[in-house]
Design an enzyme around this catalytic site. Sequence first.
Site, PDB file in Angstrom:
ATOM      1  N   LEU A 258      29.322  -3.541  19.907  1.00  0.00           N
ATOM      2  CA  LEU A 258      30.048  -4.750  20.348  1.00  0.00           C
ATOM      3  C   LEU A 258      31.549  -4.549  20.401  1.00  0.00           C
ATOM      4  O   LEU A 258      32.257  -5.263  21.106  1.00  0.00           O
ATOM      5  CB  LEU A 258      29.748  -5.914  19.396  1.00  0.00           C
ATOM      6  CG  LEU A 258      28.298  -6.391  19.308  1.00  0.00           C
ATOM      7  CD1 LEU A 258      28.152  -7.456  18.226  1.00  0.00           C
ATOM      8  CD2 LEU A 258      27.833  -6.944  20.652  1.00  0.00           C
TER       9      LEU A 258
ATOM     10  N   GLY B  47      37.461  -0.600  17.092  1.00  0.00           N
ATOM     11  CA  GLY B  47      38.901  -0.651  16.889  1.00  0.00           C
ATOM     12  C   GLY B  47      39.367   0.564  16.124  1.00  0.00           C
ATOM     13  O   GLY B  47      38.587   1.500  15.898  1.00  0.00           O
TER      14      GLY B  47
ATOM     15  N   GLY C 198      37.339   0.547  12.629  1.00  0.00           N
ATOM     16  CA  GLY C 198      35.903   0.382  12.463  1.00  0.00           C
ATOM     17  C   GLY C 198      35.156   0.195  13.776  1.00  0.00           C
ATOM     18  O   GLY C 198      35.762   0.028  14.830  1.00  0.00           O
ATOM     19  N   VAL C 199      33.834   0.257  13.668  1.00  0.00           N
ATOM     20  CA  VAL C 199      32.970   0.048  14.824  1.00  0.00           C
ATOM     21  C   VAL C 199      32.017  -1.096  14.502  1.00  0.00           C
ATOM     22  O   VAL C 199      31.541  -1.211  13.374  1.00  0.00           O
ATOM     23  CB  VAL C 199      32.140   1.319  15.131  1.00  0.00           C
ATOM     24  CG1 VAL C 199      31.481   1.205  16.497  1.00  0.00           C
ATOM     25  CG2 VAL C 199      32.996   2.563  15.059  1.00  0.00           C
TER      26      VAL C 199
ATOM     27  N   LYS D 242      29.564  -4.173  10.800  1.00  0.00           N
ATOM     28  CA  LYS D 242      30.823  -3.461  11.026  1.00  0.00           C
ATOM     29  C   LYS D 242      30.887  -2.298  10.049  1.00  0.00           C
ATOM     30  O   LYS D 242      30.756  -2.495   8.844  1.00  0.00           O
ATOM     31  CB  LYS D 242      32.031  -4.389  10.811  1.00  0.00           C
ATOM     32  CG  LYS D 242      33.375  -3.707  11.121  1.00  0.00           C
ATOM     33  CD  LYS D 242      34.569  -4.603  10.797  1.00  0.00           C
ATOM     34  CE  LYS D 242      35.065  -5.342  12.018  1.00  0.00           C
ATOM     35  NZ  LYS D 242      36.357  -6.048  11.805  1.00  0.00           N
TER      36      LYS D 242
ATOM     37  N   ASP E 131      45.725 -12.097  12.901  1.00  0.00           N
ATOM     38  CA  ASP E 131      45.283 -11.480  14.153  1.00  0.00           C
ATOM     39  C   ASP E 131      44.512 -12.505  14.982  1.00  0.00           C
ATOM     40  O   ASP E 131      43.448 -12.216  15.528  1.00  0.00           O
ATOM     41  CB  ASP E 131      44.431 -10.249  13.832  1.00  0.00           C
ATOM     42  CG  ASP E 131      44.308  -9.297  15.025  1.00  0.00           C
ATOM     43  OD1 ASP E 131      45.089  -9.431  15.994  1.00  0.00           O
ATOM     44  OD2 ASP E 131      43.423  -8.413  14.989  1.00  0.00           O
TER      45      ASP E 131
HETATM   46  P1  ADP Z   1      37.324  -5.239  15.586  1.00  0.00           P
HETATM   47  O1  ADP Z   1      37.981  -4.766  14.350  1.00  0.00           O
HETATM   48  O2  ADP Z   1      36.656  -4.168  16.362  1.00  0.00           O
HETATM   49  O3  ADP Z   1      38.219  -6.111  16.444  1.00  0.00           O
HETATM   50  P2  ADP Z   1      35.705  -7.656  15.222  1.00  0.00           P
HETATM   51  O4  ADP Z   1      35.318  -8.174  13.874  1.00  0.00           O
HETATM   52  O5  ADP Z   1      36.722  -8.422  15.976  1.00  0.00           O
HETATM   53  O6  ADP Z   1      36.106  -6.132  15.051  1.00  0.00           O
HETATM   54  O7  ADP Z   1      34.373  -7.561  16.092  1.00  0.00           O
HETATM   55  C1  ADP Z   1      34.365  -6.933  17.346  1.00  0.00           C
HETATM   56  C2  ADP Z   1      33.551  -7.734  18.338  1.00  0.00           C
HETATM   57  O8  ADP Z   1      32.210  -7.875  17.874  1.00  0.00           O
HETATM   58  C3  ADP Z   1      34.043  -9.145  18.534  1.00  0.00           C
HETATM   59  O9  ADP Z   1      35.050  -9.235  19.501  1.00  0.00           O
HETATM   60  C4  ADP Z   1      32.781  -9.878  18.946  1.00  0.00           C
HETATM   61  O10 ADP Z   1      32.547  -9.693  20.334  1.00  0.00           O
HETATM   62  C5  ADP Z   1      31.703  -9.155  18.190  1.00  0.00           C
HETATM   63  N1  ADP Z   1      31.369  -9.841  16.934  1.00  0.00           N
HETATM   64  C6  ADP Z   1      31.952  -9.686  15.715  1.00  0.00           C
HETATM   65  N2  ADP Z   1      31.392 -10.489  14.791  1.00  0.00           N
HETATM   66  C7  ADP Z   1      30.415 -11.176  15.418  1.00  0.00           C
HETATM   67  C8  ADP Z   1      29.441 -12.167  15.000  1.00  0.00           C
HETATM   68  N3  ADP Z   1      29.357 -12.606  13.741  1.00  0.00           N
HETATM   69  N4  ADP Z   1      28.586 -12.633  15.934  1.00  0.00           N
HETATM   70  C9  ADP Z   1      28.628 -12.199  17.213  1.00  0.00           C
HETATM   71  N5  ADP Z   1      29.506 -11.285  17.658  1.00  0.00           N
HETATM   72  C10 ADP Z   1      30.388 -10.766  16.787  1.00  0.00           C
END
Ligand code: ADP
Length: 373
Positions: A48, A51, A54-55, A76, A188
């Site tokens: 999904l 960054g 992390g993935v 994550k 953020d």
């Molecule tokens: P990063 O550090 O990669 O930005 P995020 O926590 O923002 O990590 O998660 C990356 C992506 O994963 C989000 O933009 C979203 O699309 C998806 N995502 C994260 N958490 C959830 C969740 N609880 N339910 C659905 N999608 C999620």
Amino acid sequence: ALALGAVSYLWATPGVAPGFWDMFVLAFVERLFRTTYRKDDFVLGKKLGEGAFGVVYRVSLAKKPSSKKEGDLVLKKATEYGAVEIWMNERVRRACANSCADFLYGFLESSSKKGAEYWLIWRFEGEATLSDLMLSKDFPYNVEAMILGEVQDLPKGLERENRIVQTIMRQLLFALDGLHSTGIVHRDIKPQNIIFSEGSRTFKIIDLGAAADLRVGINYIPKEFLLDPRYTAPEQYIMSTQTPSAPSAPVAAALSPVLWQMNLPDRFDIYSTGLIFLQMAFPALRSDSNLIQFNRQLKRCQNDVVAWRKTVEPRASPDLRRGFEMLDLDEGIGWELLTSMVRYKARQRTSAKAALAHPYFDREGLLVLSFMQ
Ligand code: ADP
Ligand code: MG
């Protein structure tokens, strides 16, 4: 039962005994009852996000014993910042669970080839972030359909769009107020970090990887820190640079209400939320490049949105003019709220709680959508 009740009251109440119960007593008690997970429980699905730290994957459970919650999950795999992110999610779970995606569990996974990683598990809230939704040509009507479950047979137009944007803004500020009342600054806030929860039909905040818990001094002022320049407030640090480096936890806990009042670190998130409001009002500012260009223009206007408006409005495209028209509805109450959020000086910006009480949110028309919340 009385003792347990008192303890859980203290535990869940923001502003009381910060961090203490979390760390010692109830973390232990909870261990005994809470569902835990380990590496082999998960089957990896679609990636999904990825960054610097992390993935993120969509995952399902390998088998579903009755003790474990069923359904779609999100995993994550995080690097060193994962420890802080687990801490933040645990705090949120106890103090303001509805503000953020439903966090289930976090643990250190040390058997991976890449060395130790932190694994964090959430419920899968839904397919779309606010960013995805805003990039659709249908925005904000696509959101109205998701919030109401079906599309209303009302005339499309500025008034209706304004009501949908009001509803989104109220949900965002509500979630943010929960975080801020708990003592957490997100740092953020951006459309990519706001997920639409299909279960509750509301927007929730995600990605606490950059968050700071000021009540206990966790991740107070990190030395190295990457902020997203598109959405950051003009002040680079959320606390005054004169504040000494992170005090130890008990000292920070005692001092934090004072430091909070001195520095108003929550206003950092308010600025970012103001930029999201701006992007919702002006389709032309939704792309990255145009937002960056807006930031440059704003800087040239001494970070004064009123001055920015004066320079762009006379030769504004129809699209831009329509945004102003929407914010000008009801004697310009939307524009007033927007300007109170994107002020240069943090001290002059409104708080999430004050913004929720802003007259922008008590217009009659809101009733159409607000009963869903
Ligand atoms: P990063 O550090 O990669 O930005 P995020 O926590 O923002 O990590 O998660 C990356 C992506 O994963 C989000 O933009 C979203 O699309 C998806 N995502 C994260 N958490 C959830 C969740 N609880 N339910 C659905 N999608 C999620
Ligand atoms: Mg993110």
